[in-house]
Scaffold this active site. Sequence first.
Site, PDB file in Angstrom:
ATOM      1  N   CYS A  98      66.843  50.502  75.073  1.00 30.42           N
ATOM      2  CA  CYS A  98      67.690  49.303  75.164  1.00 30.42           C
ATOM      3  C   CYS A  98      68.115  48.839  73.762  1.00 30.42           C
ATOM      4  O   CYS A  98      67.273  48.495  72.921  1.00 30.42           O
ATOM      5  CB  CYS A  98      66.934  48.181  75.877  1.00 30.42           C
ATOM      6  SG  CYS A  98      67.851  46.621  75.842  1.00 30.42           S
ATOM      7  N   LYS A 124      61.190  42.741  89.726  1.00 29.08           N
ATOM      8  CA  LYS A 124      59.971  42.300  90.406  1.00 29.08           C
ATOM      9  C   LYS A 124      59.691  40.832  90.076  1.00 29.08           C
ATOM     10  O   LYS A 124      59.982  40.372  88.963  1.00 29.08           O
ATOM     11  CB  LYS A 124      58.781  43.159  89.970  1.00 29.08           C
ATOM     12  CG  LYS A 124      58.907  44.585  90.478  1.00 29.08           C
ATOM     13  CD  LYS A 124      57.585  45.292  90.405  1.00 29.08           C
ATOM     14  CE  LYS A 124      57.698  46.628  91.113  1.00 29.08           C
ATOM     15  NZ  LYS A 124      56.768  47.612  90.583  1.00 29.08           N
ATOM     16  N   VAL A 182      65.497  42.891  79.950  1.00 25.63           N
ATOM     17  CA  VAL A 182      64.737  43.043  78.714  1.00 25.63           C
ATOM     18  C   VAL A 182      65.736  42.864  77.562  1.00 25.63           C
ATOM     19  O   VAL A 182      66.930  43.100  77.759  1.00 25.63           O
ATOM     20  CB  VAL A 182      64.057  44.438  78.625  1.00 25.63           C
ATOM     21  CG1 VAL A 182      62.989  44.564  79.674  1.00 25.63           C
ATOM     22  CG2 VAL A 182      65.056  45.585  78.695  1.00 25.63           C
ATOM     23  N   SER A 218      68.099  38.820  73.157  1.00 29.80           N
ATOM     24  CA  SER A 218      67.794  39.338  71.816  1.00 29.80           C
ATOM     25  C   SER A 218      68.241  38.393  70.693  1.00 29.80           C
ATOM     26  O   SER A 218      67.537  38.224  69.698  1.00 29.80           O
ATOM     27  CB  SER A 218      68.441  40.713  71.629  1.00 29.80           C
ATOM     28  OG  SER A 218      69.838  40.627  71.800  1.00 29.80           O
TER      29      SER A 218
HETATM   30  N1  GSH Z   1      72.163  39.434  76.297  1.00 30.98           N
HETATM   31  C1  GSH Z   1      70.938  40.134  76.566  1.00 30.98           C
HETATM   32  C2  GSH Z   1      71.285  41.482  77.224  1.00 30.98           C
HETATM   33  C3  GSH Z   1      70.024  42.252  77.621  1.00 30.98           C
HETATM   34  C4  GSH Z   1      70.369  43.443  78.523  1.00 30.98           C
HETATM   35  O1  GSH Z   1      71.510  43.633  78.975  1.00 30.98           O
HETATM   36  N2  GSH Z   1      69.334  44.259  78.779  1.00 30.98           N
HETATM   37  C5  GSH Z   1      69.520  45.385  79.684  1.00 30.98           C
HETATM   38  C6  GSH Z   1      68.842  46.651  79.157  1.00 30.98           C
HETATM   39  S1  GSH Z   1      69.547  47.186  77.631  1.00 30.98           S
HETATM   40  C7  GSH Z   1      68.815  45.077  81.000  1.00 30.98           C
HETATM   41  O2  GSH Z   1      67.723  44.555  81.025  1.00 30.98           O
HETATM   42  N3  GSH Z   1      69.485  45.431  82.102  1.00 30.98           N
HETATM   43  C8  GSH Z   1      68.945  45.239  83.403  1.00 30.98           C
HETATM   44  C9  GSH Z   1      69.913  44.531  84.302  1.00 30.98           C
HETATM   45  O3  GSH Z   1      70.880  43.933  83.804  1.00 30.98           O
HETATM   46  O4  GSH Z   1      69.696  44.582  85.521  1.00 30.98           O
HETATM   47  C10 GSH Z   1      70.152  40.319  75.254  1.00 30.98           C
HETATM   48  O5  GSH Z   1      70.776  40.298  74.186  1.00 30.98           O
HETATM   49  O6  GSH Z   1      68.913  40.417  75.293  1.00 30.98           O
END
Ligand code: GSH
Length: 212
Positions: free
Chosen positions: A10, A41, A53, A66
């Site tokens: 990620c 979950k 995440v 983040s």
């Molecule tokens: N804006 C968030 C974006 C986080 C994000 O898109 N994470 C993705 C993985 S890279 C995720 O968890 N995707 C799962 C989903 O959206 O269902 C950040 O900067 O943390």
Amino acid sequence: MIKLYDFPACPFGQKVRIALAEKSLSYDMVNIDLRGGEHRKPEFLRLNPYGRVPVLVDEDTVVYDSTIINEYLDDEYPDPPLLPRIEFSSLRARARIFEDFADTSFTPQVGQLMAEVAKPEAERDQARLQRLRSAVERVLDYLNRELQGQQYLAGEFSVADIGFAPRLLVLKDLGVDAGMNRPNVDTWIRRLLDRASIHNLAGVTVEPTAGV
Ligand SMILES: N[C@@H](CCC(=O)N[C@@H](CS)C(=O)NCC(=O)O)C(=O)O
């Protein structure tokens, strides 16, 4: 001990891992299996209602997203700083603008390119590949202009540079030579790779992730 709920490939989690490394903070990484749906979950949704995440837990403090995590880290562990000093408000705004730009207009586009390249060759949509490559190239041209006479995007190394680093590292494998005809981007990438926090990420990133 800090806990980071994350998924290795990620790019947003990687932003946080770079910040943690820059600040020499040790942490336990808890792998959330996005492909297995672990992020949906109830126990994970209790940490982050968006089901994404990275999530950082520092004693009683739970932080997600983040950008917000890295600002929290900079507030709580200010040394070394990852944003320009408080009195340099314009430069701080510039750092935040670039980080947001990386998150919205670079990282997702490179992610889409990764997903297309990951398909068997016969199934790749060549026109889409071309469109995505051109979009990424346009961002790199813009960065090359913005880096003229600058070592980093917003003064010293900052969250702005961190925002771009994860996906800059994978461009070569996607047929995009970021530094070609872009001398400022070329030296910037070399400068970024000289930092252990970024260098250590190289090689673990070439994999499309869910949601990006
Ligand atoms: N804006 C968030 C974006 C986080 C994000 O898109 N994470 C993705 C993985 S890279 C995720 O968890 N995707 C799962 C989903 O959206 O269902 C950040 O900067 O943390």
